[in-house]
Design an enzyme around this catalytic site. Structure first.
Site, short mmCIF file in Angstrom:
data_model
loop_
_atom_site.label_atom_id
_atom_site.label_comp_id
_atom_site.label_asym_id
_atom_site.label_seq_id
_atom_site.Cartn_x
_atom_site.Cartn_y
_atom_site.Cartn_z
N HIS A 30 -1.38 34.85 -41.07
CA HIS A 30 -1.62 35.90 -42.02
C HIS A 30 -1.75 35.28 -43.51
CE1 HIS A 30 -2.47 38.07 -38.16
NE2 HIS A 30 -3.10 38.57 -39.07
N GLU A 65 -8.97 41.11 -27.90
CA GLU A 65 -8.16 39.97 -28.67
C GLU A 65 -7.38 39.35 -27.47
OE1 GLU A 65 -6.41 41.11 -32.24
OE2 GLU A 65 -5.97 42.57 -30.78
N ASP A 122 -7.03 36.03 -32.45
CA ASP A 122 -6.06 35.96 -31.51
C ASP A 122 -6.84 35.43 -30.02
OD1 ASP A 122 -3.49 37.23 -31.66
OD2 ASP A 122 -4.14 38.82 -32.29
N CYS A 170 -13.88 40.99 -36.33
CA CYS A 170 -13.77 41.13 -37.25
C CYS A 170 -12.57 39.49 -37.71
CB CYS A 170 -12.36 42.24 -37.03
SG CYS A 170 -11.62 42.92 -36.40
C1 PEP Z 1 -7.42 38.89 -34.96
O1 PEP Z 1 -6.96 38.41 -33.75
O2 PEP Z 1 -8.81 38.54 -34.45
C2 PEP Z 1 -7.56 40.04 -35.79
C3 PEP Z 1 -8.81 40.23 -36.88
O3 PEP Z 1 -7.09 40.42 -35.86
P1 PEP Z 1 -5.01 39.43 -36.51
O4 PEP Z 1 -5.39 38.42 -37.24
O5 PEP Z 1 -4.26 40.43 -37.22
O6 PEP Z 1 -3.85 39.33 -35.91
MG MG Z 2 -5.14 39.87 -33.64
#
Ligand code: PEP
Ligand code: MG
Length: 573
Positions: A191, A433, A457, A504
């Site tokens: 992140h 995911e 994920d 996403c």
């Molecule tokens: C993902 O897992 O692709 C996602 C968009 O969620 P995060 O990156 O917040 O885990």
């Molecule tokens: Mg995720």
């Protein structure tokens, strides 16, 4: 001597500046008996005075840049430093036991911390324990003559160098001065890397050894586009990095021309191009980059930025601001996804061996029912201010989705009976995911309004390769035929039920993946706002029928990710 260190390119852009080490110094010391107790008491007084002076300066800076409320946490620290009972006990311990100041400080503060932490049901006392821990570190650093990093006090252009950066460390970086960051560990989808892209801070992660090769003030030339850091660069290397930056800026200027353009492929197929956000402030980037929707609002940042669970009203205001800021364009709000690399200081969870496989996201929400319902109510109330789509993260099973949906329906019914207006047309979808959900996407497609694939994920779970671990990053393969087959399954399942499928995860903005995803028929792409325009520019050059042929070949004829990449190159050159 200059040296080139390679890492994972995490955020585009370049920077040449001195290193600022955001590294915790070694605060270990030996317990010693001493004759000169008064000398040790004087050392303690000196360290306390220096800590007070330092904290005053940090407090003033925080008040200036973040506001009075944020600065108040430092008042609590200053109070600890001037607490006569605690200081008196440390002095007595030094004198009575004839020990060095470090040991006296540690023994007494450990005792207070233990006492406060034992009052488990009292959050005020838990906070005091945390304050004492922080202050002890600062005083110890002065006793030992080592420097604690104070990122909030950076007031010149630097490249931040760290072993790792948490999302909250990253949020605190001041963009005026922090020109780039380079870390030892981490992956492209950690992140901190995602945030660096939305803050437009060039970043390189997973270098494995930057902190052991660099010290405060070492000159660095960072090329975030190729993941290269030059340590003590020569003039030629600095010039080469600057040139790379200029080329990138020229490309960006070209992409910028597409800000108000539609996203259509060469053969006229419209694709929804959306952006991901973490806070309402990120809407500037969404609108500035001409995104057509918000495809992922990571609401956990609202929780992480708040000293306690955000109230229903505070959440309502944030969701309303985003919906209004998008002027009727769709906004996919994902319910809270805490866990993994995102922590809440006020939600203490037991330490886990595998946090990404543990208690996170919807698993916490379904168990902490009251917290989840507060979020759902805030969302439902905000729904009248725009086009809201609600999305549940980390869904593995149908019963999980049904429970979450049932809670949403219950809160909706309650609000309606209280006379509160709620929009009628809220779409409710899930993130894909977890491979288990991807495999039975046909079942989910009958019950949800949409899918959004979270590849960050999904890839780590499918390949069993931790997204945060640079040592297994070679296995983190978006183009692996196994991933493509899962994606095809998900997209086809959605379409068979007349639903839409989006993505996403970071793969949606990956320029090698985009042709494949267009070919697979993905309806919506949501990515870091800074990737939107280059993706629009790429999509305009793609023919969707030709890309369908590419995707089909990649899935059926390629054995490896490398073969898929070569095929994409052949199809798009
Ligand atoms: C993902 O897992 O692709 C996602 C968009 O969620 P995060 O990156 O917040 O885990
Ligand atoms: Mg995720």
């Amino acid at each position: 001597m200059s040296e080139l260190l390679k890492g994972i390119a995490a955020s585009d852009g370049v920077a040449v500046a001195k290193a600022y080490m955001l590294v915790q110094p070694d605060l270990t010391f030996a317990k010693k008996t001493v004759e000169d107790s008064e000398g040790e008491v004087a050392r303690l007084a000196d360290a306390l005075a220096k800590s007070t002076e330092e904290l005053q300066a940090i407090r003033n800076k925080a008040a200036e840049t973040l506001g009075e409320e944020e600065a108040q946490v430092f008042d609590a620290h200053l109070m600890v430093l001037s607490d006569p009972e605690m200081i008196g006990s440390i002095e007595s311990s030094i004198r009575d036991n004839k020990i060095n100041a470090e040991s006296g400080l540690k023994e007494v503060t450990d005792m207070f911390i233990g006492m406060f932490e034992a009052m488990e049901d009292n959050p005020y006392m838990q906070e005091r324990a945390a304050d004492i821990k922080d202050v002890t570190k600062r005083v110890l650093s002065h006793l030992l003559g080592v420097k604690l990093p104070n990122p909030s006090m950076i007031d010149e252009e630097v490249v931040v160098v760290a072993h790792d950066l948490t999302p909250s460390d990253t949020a605190q970086l001041d963009r005026r001065y922090v020109k780039a960051f380079v870390t030892d560990i981490g992956g492209r989808t950690s992140h901190s890397a995602i945030m660096a892209r939305s803050l437009e801070i060039p970043a390189i992660v997973g270098t494995m050894e930057i902190t052991s090769k660099v010290e405060d003030g070492t000159m660095l030339a960072v090329n975030g586009i190729d993941g290269e850091t030059f340590i003590n660069p020569t003039d030629e290397e600095k010039a080469a990095v600057a040139k790379k930056g200029e080329e990138f800026a020229a490309l960006k200027a070209e992409w910028d021309k597409l800000k108000d353009a539609q996203t259509v492929t060469a053969d006229g197929k419209h694709i929804e191009l959306a952006a991901n956000i973490g806070t309402p402030k990120d809407l500037d980037g969404v609108n500035g980059n001409g995104a057509e929707a918000v495809g992922l609002y990571r609401t956990e940042f609202l929780y992480m930025d708040s000293p306690d669970f955000p109230t229903e009203d505070a959440q309502y205001e944030a969701y309303k601001a985003v919906l209004e800021g998008m002027n009727g364009k769709p906004v996919v709000v994902r319910t809270m996804d805490i866990g993994g690399d995102k922590e809440l200081p006020y939600l203490t969870l037991p330490h886990e061996m595998n946090p990404f496989l543990g208690y996170r996201a919807i698993r916490i929400c379904l168990a902490e029912d009251a917290m989840f319902r507060t979020q759902l109510r805030a969302l439902l109330r905000a729904s009248v201010h725009g086009q809201l789509r609600i999305m549940f993260p980390m869904i593995a099973t149908l019963p999980e989705f049904r429970s979450a949906k049932a809670m949403l329906e219950e809160e909706k019914a309650k609000l309606v009976s209280e006379g509160v207006a709620v929009a009628e047309d809220i779409q409710v979808g899930i993130m894909i995911e977890i491979p288990a959900a991807a495999v039975i996407a046909d079942k989910f497609a009958k019950e949800v309004d949409f899918f959004s694939v979270g590849t960050n994920d999904l890839i780590q779970y499918t390949m069993a390769a931790d997204r945060m671990n640079e040592r297994v990053s070679y296995l983190y393969q978006p183009y692996n035929p196994a991933i493509l087959r899962l994606l095809k399954n998900v997209i086809d399942a959605a379409h068979a039920e007349g639903k839409w499928a989006g993505m996403c995860g970071e793969m949606a903005g990956d320029q090698t993946a985009v042709p494949l995803l267009v070919g697979l028929g993905l309806d919506e792409f949501s990515m870091s706002a800074t990737s939107v325009l280059k993706t629009r520019s790429l999509m305009k050059r793609l023919d969707s029928a030709k890309m369908a042929e590419l995707a089909d070949k990649a899935i059926n004829e390629c054995d490896t990710a490398d073969e898929v990449v070569a095929l994409v190159e052949a199809y798009t050159k």
